[in-house]
Design an enzyme around this catalytic site. Structure first.
Site, PDB file in Angstrom:
ATOM      1  N   ASP A  36       0.865  -1.376   0.021  1.00 53.32           N
ATOM      2  CA  ASP A  36      -0.069   0.069  -0.065  1.00 53.32           C
ATOM      3  C   ASP A  36       0.794   1.285   0.040  1.00 53.32           C
ATOM      4  O   ASP A  36       1.821   1.699   1.154  1.00 53.32           O
ATOM      5  CB  ASP A  36      -0.951   0.167   1.141  1.00 53.32           C
ATOM      6  CG  ASP A  36      -1.962  -1.065   1.124  1.00 53.32           C
ATOM      7  OD1 ASP A  36      -2.787  -1.190   0.285  1.00 53.32           O
ATOM      8  OD2 ASP A  36      -2.012  -1.966   2.236  1.00 53.32           O
ATOM      9  N   ASP A 166     -10.270  -5.667  -0.830  1.00 55.80           N
ATOM     10  CA  ASP A 166      -9.324  -5.204  -0.073  1.00 55.80           C
ATOM     11  C   ASP A 166      -9.852  -4.517   1.243  1.00 55.80           C
ATOM     12  O   ASP A 166     -10.689  -3.428   1.124  1.00 55.80           O
ATOM     13  CB  ASP A 166      -8.379  -4.388  -0.781  1.00 55.80           C
ATOM     14  CG  ASP A 166      -7.370  -4.028   0.091  1.00 55.80           C
ATOM     15  OD1 ASP A 166      -7.160  -4.369   1.364  1.00 55.80           O
ATOM     16  OD2 ASP A 166      -6.511  -2.845  -0.264  1.00 55.80           O
TER      17      ASP A 166
END
EC number: 5.1.3.1
Length: 213
Positions: A36, A166
């Protein structure tokens, strides 16, 4: 990324001991790592830049990179894409076509991420190789799974695209997302008392649930 997979987001790992965390992930049987990338421009958080990303990419995993930034190409151009299978940017970002072209010239899959409030767009679906459905508000780990986002899975499936989910995925809800190809798991793994068992159990549920469904 043609087979169903669990990807571990390292957003909630101990960054003060990153090498050991990555070593443990490998020992526990993790194959896919989800990075991320945030720089405060798109979400109000910051993780790591190209230098640290490239150090992480030296490890033996299959990597996908989730760009939560407003100018993803600036960072993408500094990343060693030889070790990256997929890069995902958000629907709201400008110059998606430029990012897609840059990635495909380097044999990297191009993904579009949809925030919980973002609707499925026909043109974007046709341009993407992969669609990441966010089941939490992007930017921070440990949030509650938003089940209403699951309706998008079937919408995206109509375009014949690979689908990932996610955010907030744990043992209690993994059985609900077996229609996806890729499940990103983060805080559920790192907060588990027995990480290896958690990974084995959640992977079995994800894979076997899709077989029975």
């Amino acid at each position: 990324m043609l087979k169903k997979r669990i990807g571990i987001s390292i957003l909630d790992c101990n960054f003060g001991n990153l090498e050991e965390e990555l070593g443990e992930l490998k020992r526990n049987g993790v194959t896919n790592i989800h990075l991320d990338v945030m720089d405060t421009t798109f979400v109000k958080n910051i993780t790591f830049g190209p230098c640290i990303i490239n150090r992480i990419l030296e490890h033996d995993f299959v990597f996908d990179v989730h760009m939560m930034v407003e100018s993803p190409l600036d960072i993408i151009m500094q990343i060693d894409l030889e070790r990256v299978s997929l890069v995902t940017i958000h629907s709201e970002v400008c110059d998606k076509a430029g990012v897609a072209e840059y990635l495909r010239k380097r044999n990297v899959l191009f993904g579009i991420a949809l925030n919980p409030e973002t609707q499925v767009d026909d043109a974007e679906m046709r341009s993407a190789d992969f669609v990441l459905i966010m089941s939490v508000k992007p930017g921070f780990g440990g949030q509650k799974f938003q089940e209403e986002c699951l309706a998008k899975v079937e919408e995206v499936r109509r375009y014949g695209k690979m689908v990932g989910i996610d955010g907030g995925i744990e043992m209690s809800n993994i059985g609900r997302i077996t229609g996806a190809d890729y499940a990103v798991v983060g805080s559920g793994y790192f907060r588990s008392g027995d990480r290896k068992k958690f990974l084995r159990d959640i992977t079995d549920e994800f894979l076997c649930g899709s077989c029975s469904g």
